[in-house]
Design an enzyme around this catalytic site. Structure first.
Site, PDB file in Angstrom:
ATOM      1  N   ASP A  67       0.824  -1.201   0.000  1.00 24.94           N
ATOM      2  CA  ASP A  67       0.000   0.000   0.000  1.00 24.94           C
ATOM      3  C   ASP A  67       0.865   1.261   0.000  1.00 24.94           C
ATOM      4  OD1 ASP A  67       0.874  -0.152   2.614  1.00 24.94           O
ATOM      5  OD2 ASP A  67      -1.114  -0.393   3.499  1.00 24.94           O
ATOM      6  N   SER A  68       2.191   1.078   0.014  1.00 24.88           N
ATOM      7  CA  SER A  68       3.116   2.185  -0.226  1.00 24.88           C
ATOM      8  C   SER A  68       2.878   2.822  -1.587  1.00 24.88           C
ATOM      9  CB  SER A  68       4.566   1.695  -0.138  1.00 24.88           C
ATOM     10  OG  SER A  68       4.767   0.558  -0.969  1.00 24.88           O
TER      11      SER A  68
ATOM     12  N   ASP B  86      -0.770  -6.405  -0.154  1.00 20.90           N
ATOM     13  CA  ASP B  86      -1.189  -5.797   1.105  1.00 20.90           C
ATOM     14  C   ASP B  86      -2.704  -5.757   1.211  1.00 20.90           C
ATOM     15  OD1 ASP B  86       0.950  -5.202   2.746  1.00 20.90           O
ATOM     16  OD2 ASP B  86       1.311  -3.232   1.865  1.00 20.90           O
TER      17      ASP B  86
ATOM     18  N   LYS C 272      -0.718  -9.774   2.989  1.00 19.40           N
ATOM     19  CA  LYS C 272      -0.010  -9.272   4.175  1.00 19.40           C
ATOM     20  C   LYS C 272      -0.934  -8.377   4.988  1.00 19.40           C
ATOM     21  CE  LYS C 272       3.335  -6.108   3.864  1.00 19.40           C
ATOM     22  NZ  LYS C 272       2.814  -5.003   4.725  1.00 19.40           N
TER      23      LYS C 272
ATOM     24  N   GLU D  57      -1.123  -5.922   8.672  1.00 18.62           N
ATOM     25  CA  GLU D  57      -0.364  -5.228   9.704  1.00 18.62           C
ATOM     26  C   GLU D  57      -0.984  -5.502  11.076  1.00 18.62           C
ATOM     27  OE1 GLU D  57       0.142  -1.073   8.965  1.00 18.62           O
ATOM     28  OE2 GLU D  57       0.999  -1.374   6.979  1.00 18.62           O
TER      29      GLU D  57
ATOM     30  N   GLU E 223       9.521  -4.052  10.836  1.00 16.83           N
ATOM     31  CA  GLU E 223       9.870  -2.731  10.314  1.00 16.83           C
ATOM     32  C   GLU E 223      10.297  -1.778  11.420  1.00 16.83           C
ATOM     33  OE1 GLU E 223       8.182   0.887   7.465  1.00 16.83           O
ATOM     34  OE2 GLU E 223       7.002  -0.951   7.694  1.00 16.83           O
TER      35      GLU E 223
END
Length: 287
Positions: free
Chosen positions: A49-50, A88, A118, A120, A187
Site C-alpha cells: 500500500d506504499s 497488502d 499481508k 499489519e 519494520e
C-alpha cells in the site's frame, strides 16, 4: 541459475530459513517492473500500500483502497513468473469483521492473482490471521512500525525502543506464528530486537530498517532505485539514481522535439524510401 529459475512457493521460504539462505523482497506496482525484478531473481514481490505515496502521490497509505491494490496486484502477477506475489490488505479491510476480511482477501487472490496477502498488526489481528489461514489463504504478518497505524503511533517512528515494547513485539510475533502466518515483516525496530525475534521463530522474518539479522530484507523499490525523492528513510541504500536519469532523458527529448531534431525522416522510413507499416498496438506477451 537452476535455483534462480524455480518458482517460489510459500513452503520454500521456511526451507530457505532452515538452510540459512537470505530471502530477497521488493515492492512492485506494475507488470514491467515486476518482470525486471523477476528476471533479477527477487524472491517475493510485494504489492504494497506504499503505492499510495510513491505511485498515487498521497500523504500516507491510509487512503489506499482495495480496488487499487487489486488493480496493481493483477498487473504485477502478469509480469512475474518466478517470484511469489504478496498483496497488502489495505486499511480497514480486515479490522472490522471476519466476513470483510475474507471477502477482501478473496478478491486479492481471485481477481488480483496474488499468491499471499499481508496484514499489519500483532496479537490484535491474530484471530483474523487464524481464520484466513484456516481457509487455506497464505498470510504474511507485519509488526513494528505499521504505516496504517501512523496516527496511533504518533508518526513514522522507530518501535520497540524499550524493554516493555520489545517484549510486546516478541509476543506479537509469536502470536502471528501460532496463528499460521508463513512469514513476518519487521519494520523499524532495533537490530537486537529483530535478532531476538528471528531466533525464536521457525517462520522467516523479513526486515526493513530492522538491521542485518532477519532472514530476508525488503525495500520499497522506488526508494531503492532513487525514483522517489520526497522522503528517503535513513536505512535505505539507493542502488541507482533513476529519477535523475529519467529527468535528464525527458529534458533531452523535450529539447529535441522543440528544436525539430526529433523525429528525423530516417525514423519513419526504411532504406530512405519505403514507409514501414507497423502495428504499434500489438506487442509480444511477456513470459
Amino acid at each position: 541459475m537452476a535455483a534462480i529459475s524455480k518458482k517460489i512457493r510459500v513452503p520454500d521460504l521456511a526451507q530457505m530459513k532452515q538452510r540459512g539462505e537470505r530471502i530477497v523482497m521488493l515492492t512492485a506496482y506494475d507488470a514491467t517492473m515486476a518482470r525486471l525484478f523477476d528476471q533479477a531473481g527477487v524472491d517475493l514481490l510485494l504489492v504494497g500500500d506504499s503505492l499510495g505515496q510513491v505511485v498515487l502521490g498521497l500523504d500516507s497509505t491510509i487512503p489506499v483502497t482495495l480496488d487499487q491494490i487489486v488493480h496493481h496486484t493483477r498487473a504485477v502477477a502478469q509480469g512475474a513468473s518466478r517470484a511469489l506475489v504478496v498483496a497488502d490488505m489495505p486499511f480497514l479491510t480486515y479490522q472490522i469483521s471476519p466476513a470483510d476480511s475474507m471477502r477482501g482477501a478473496a478478491r486479492l487472490f481471485q481477481e488480483g492473482g496474488a499468491a499471499a496477502i499481508k496484514l499489519e498488526g500483532g496479537r490484535a489481528v491474530a484471530d483474523t490471521v487464524r481464520r484466513l489461514t484456516a481457509a487455506g489463504l497464505p498470510v504474511m504478518g507485519h509488526i513494528g512500525l505499521t504505516p496504517q497505524h501512523v496516527h496511533r503511533l504518533g508518526g513514522m517512528r522507530r518501535q520497540a525502543r524499550d524493554e516493555k515494547a520489545a517484549n510486546g513485539l516478541i509476543l506479537d510475533a509469536i502470536a502471528l506464528e501460532e496463528s499460521g502466518a508463513f512469514a513476518i515483516v519487521l519494520e523499524a525496530i532495533p537490530d537486537e530486537v529483530a535478532e531476538s525475534v528471528t531466533s525464536r521463530l521457525k517462520i522467516p522474518t523479513i526486515g526493513i530498517g530492522a538491521g542485518p539479522h532477519c532472514d530476508g530484507q525488503v525495500l520499497v523499490s522506488y526508494d531503492m532505485l532513487g525514483l522517489f525523492d520526497t522522503f528517503v528513510p535513513p536505512f535505505v541504500k539507493q542502488y541507482a539514481q533513476l529519477g535523475e536519469t529519467i529527468l535528464q532523458a525527458a529534458k533531452t527529448y523535450a529539447g529535441e522535439v522543440r528544436e525539430g531534431a526529433y523525429p528525423t525522416s530516417a525514423s519513419t522510413r526504411k532504406n530512405g524510401t519505403a514507409f514501414v507499416e507497423v502495428n504499434y498496438f500489438t506487442r509480444p506477451r511477456p513470459r
